[in-house]
Scaffold this motif. Structure first.
Motif: not given
Length: 223
Positions: A17, A19, A139, A142, A168, A170
């Motif tokens: 994980n 970000d 995004y 990832r 990430g 959030k």
């Protein structure tokens, strides 16, 4: 910076994980593409600032000052990797040196990353740098990496909360599944299918617990 350079990372690093912004990810992955398969230690990698600005799509030369700010912020980003019962907290970069008279920047990966990027023997993923350079969403990068690492399986089921953590995502609004689906997953799949060497079936399977979507199953193939 060569688009045909290869990025190689352990799957453990890909699926942990963290970000990072779109620009921060492009810095890290471009740097990763400079690492050679035979390297046993991280070297210092030198870039021309103008090439960096092109990479990060900073058009205005007056914004030269933005680049040191970016690397400074990146050096503050700490993430975690699980090793058995241990949780290792680490940073991405150990240093960023700006040679102002020469218009270059020298970057070096933090040494703790060595087991996840150097002399990899198993459970790692490689792809051409060009696959991520044209992506416009953090995004999308990832999602591309996570799904690329599972290409050999042809499909992967990921718990919804785990996927949010890995990419990430959030923002509070993403607690509503439809928002996450429309603004993260659908956009990422569209970009990946259009611009990379992967094809993700846009009609992915939504797995529910009761009425609530709790996992997503993606079908992955070579584009």
């Amino acid at each position: 910076m060569e688009k045909n350079y290869i990025v190689t990372k352990s799957n453990k690093l890909i699926t942990c994980n963290y970000d990072l912004s779109l620009q921060e990810q492009k810095i890290i992955l471009t740097l990763a593409s400079m690492v050679q398969p035979q390297d046993t230690e991280f070297k210092e990698y030198e870039f021309k600032i103008k090439d960096f600005m092109n990479l990060l799509e900073v058009k205005d030369k007056k914004k030269y000052i933005e680049i040191p700010k970016l690397t400074k912020e990146l050096m503050k980003k700490v993430f975690e990797i699980r090793e058995g019962k241990d949780i290792i907290q680490m940073a991405w970069l150990s240093s960023a040196r700006y040679r102002t008279g020469q218009g270059t920047v020298v970057l070096k990966f933090a040494p703790d990353l060595k087991p996840y990027m150097l002399e990899l023997k198993e459970l790692y993923t490689s792809y051409k740098l060009e696959n991520i350079l044209s992506l416009k969403s953090k995004y999308s990068i990832r999602m591309y990496e996570i799904l690329k690492s599972n290409l050999f399986k042809k499909s992967i089921e990921i718990e919804l909360e785990e996927l949010k953590n890995m990419v990430g995502a959030k923002e509070k609004s993403y607690s509503v599944y439809q928002n996450f689906k429309n603004k993260v997953v659908n956009i990422a799949i569209k970009e990946i299918n259009l611009k990379t060497d992967l094809y993700i079936n846009p009609d992915f399977e939504e797995i529910k617990t009761g009425r609530k979507v709790t996992s997503i199953k993606f079908s992955i193939s070579q584009n």
